[in-house]
Design an enzyme around this catalytic site. Structure first.
Site, PDB file in Angstrom:
ATOM      1  N   PRO A   1     -28.677  28.222 -29.192  1.00  0.00           N
ATOM      2  CG  PRO A   1     -28.466  28.762 -31.447  1.00  0.00           C
ATOM      3  CD  PRO A   1     -27.716  28.797 -30.143  1.00  0.00           C
TER       4      PRO A   1
ATOM      5  CB  CYS B   1     -24.315  27.477 -17.252  1.00  0.00           C
ATOM      6  SG  CYS B   1     -24.052  26.306 -15.905  1.00  0.00           S
TER       7      CYS B   1
ATOM      8  CG  ASP C   1     -32.489  28.433 -34.142  1.00  0.00           C
ATOM      9  OD1 ASP C   1     -33.239  28.477 -33.151  1.00  0.00           O
ATOM     10  OD2 ASP C   1     -32.058  29.441 -34.720  1.00  0.00           O
TER      11      ASP C   1
ATOM     12  CE  LYS D   1     -24.595  19.142 -15.679  1.00  0.00           C
ATOM     13  NZ  LYS D   1     -24.758  19.347 -17.146  1.00  0.00           N
TER      14      LYS D   1
ATOM     15  NE  ARG E   1     -28.822  24.614 -23.788  1.00  0.00           N
ATOM     16  CZ  ARG E   1     -29.417  25.517 -24.550  1.00  0.00           C
ATOM     17  NH1 ARG E   1     -30.164  26.452 -24.003  1.00  0.00           N
ATOM     18  NH2 ARG E   1     -29.287  25.498 -25.848  1.00  0.00           N
TER      19      ARG E   1
END
EC number: 2.5.1.7
Length: 419
Positions: free
Chosen positions: A122, A116, A124, A22, A92
């Site tokens: 973050p 999730c 960033d 995955k 995600r």
């Protein structure tokens, strides 16, 4: 609303074949946008994250064909349309579109990633890398707008402040068509990074060092089509190894790469789990007299954060007390509260999970709060006496291909129910 219903306490036997990874395929599919011809992926898992990515690719203009575990993608018709938050907030891995769209079109507008809820994750580091390569980044509500339209992306030396799989992969994807050389230092080393680099190199990219902490990418003008086999899913493999040790009477797990699981298997051996490792499979015997151990997650090749939850039910079978500390995702403890409903002796304080093994679990109604927590509850339900009902199962179906069928083939009394 769907739920999984398990009548537990049955011994399981047989074989399971592990699907493609995955965590690879969710990056491989967006990376295909960079190709100027058809790319075919083999061993693609049948999970909802893949279905969502395929839908997004088709919305953008790609032609996608799927048969069995083969995915054929023609990205030549892809257009750089905005992908707002609402369409991709379940993923995600949607942030990989940042790198691929920047690399192909020089700009991208993509909704912020979902997935999730495991605490701060973050982006960033991704943005820092893109900006070092000449892109600008700005937030527009729940969307991220990136642009290098005027100057194009250029090579850069990038130091990752923390080890990040997603940022390492995204930087590679963006850099393969950038002008000049990009060097990523303190890069993550996970097998999925090597898998993505292998696909890109087979498409004509020049990437060296994937799997080490320094990756060098020399930009190229074009990437062509290719065929690529997705690596086996080490997290799915670890999940089923845990399950086999918890409730198995002898289970063989096929399509496993041992070298991807060495840290995990070392901890199982510390517990006393008996297994036989062969070239591409692991046979897990029926277990007895397991010992409680302590777990601390770490970046690869350490103990994977994605495996601490699926291992927890097996730890509850062991004799003694132990602790689990997740150094990667601080909120990865929600499964603890659900396992406690099943009469497990387990609690959490200050980010540490404390457990005492040896108490029998009992079936009840529980909720999957995230993907790997859901896997833990499935294993616990198979261990428990009585009926277990698991709700919020869309998390589970995001990451485990054909999980109901695979478990039924082992003799599990498990079914998917429309509530």
């Amino acid at each position: 609303m769907r739920k999984i219903v398990i009548n537990g306490g049955l011994p399981l036997q047989g074989e399971i074949t592990i699907s493609g990874a995955k965590n690879s395929v969710v990056a491989l599919i967006p990376a295909i946008i960079l190709a100027d011809d058809v790319v075919t992926l083999d061993c693609v898992p049948d999970i909802s994250d893949v279905a969502s990515l395929v839908e997004i690719m088709e919305l953008m203009g790609a032609t996608v064909k799927r048969y069995d575990d083969v995915l054929e993608i023609d990205p030549r018709g892809v257009q750089n349309i905005p992908m707002p938050y609402g369409k991709i907030n379940s993923l995600r891995a949607s942030y990989y579109f940042y790198g691929s769209l920047l690399g192909r079109f020089g700009e991208a507008t993509v909704g912020l990633p979902g997935g999730c809820d495991l605490g701060p994750r973050p982006i960033d580091l991704h943005l820092k890398a893109f900006e070092a390569m000449g892109a600008t980044a700005s937030y527009e509500g729940d969307n991220m707008k990136l642009s290098a339209k005027d100057t194009g992306l250029h090579g850069a030396s990038i130091y990752m402040d923390t080890v990040s799989v997603g940022a390492t992969i995204n930087t590679m994807i963006a850099a393969v068509k950038a002008n000049g050389r990009t060097i990523i230092e303190n890069a993550a080393r996970e097998p999925e990074i090597i898998d993505v680099a292998t696909l890109l190199n087979n498409m004509g990219a020049h990437i060296r060092g994937a799997g080490t902490n320094i990756i060098i990418i020399d930009g190229v003008e074009r990437l062509h089509g290719t065929r690529h086999q997705v690596i086996p899913d080490r997290i799915e493999a670890g999940t089923y190894i845990s399950l086999a040790a918890a409730v198995g009477k002898g289970i063989r797990i096929n399509n496993v790469l041992y070298e991807h699981l060495e840290g995990f298997i070392a901890k199982l051996e510390e517990m006393g789990v008996r297994m036989t490792v062969s070239e591409d499979s692991i046979f897990v015997e029926e277990q007895s007299n397991l010992k409680a151990i302590n777990i601390k997650t770490a970046p690869y090749p350490g103990f994977a954060t994605d495996l601490q939850q699926p291992l927890t039910p097996l730890l509850l079978r062991a004799n003694g007390r132990g602790t689990i500390v997740d150094t990667i995702y601080e909120k990865r403890v929600n499964h603890v509260f659900e396992l406690a409903k099943m009469d497990a002796d387990i609690s959490t304080t200050n980010g540490h999970i404390l457990y005492t093994g040896g108490r029998d679990l009992r079936g009840t109604s529980v909720k999957a709060t995230d993907l790997r927590a859901g896997a833990a509850l499935v294993i616990a339900g198979l261990m428990a006496e009585g009926k277990t009902e698991i709700t919020n199962i869309e998390f589970i179906l995001r990451g485990y291909s054909d999980i109901i069928e695979k478990l039924r083939n082992l003799g599990a009394d498990i079914r998917l129910v429309e509530d």
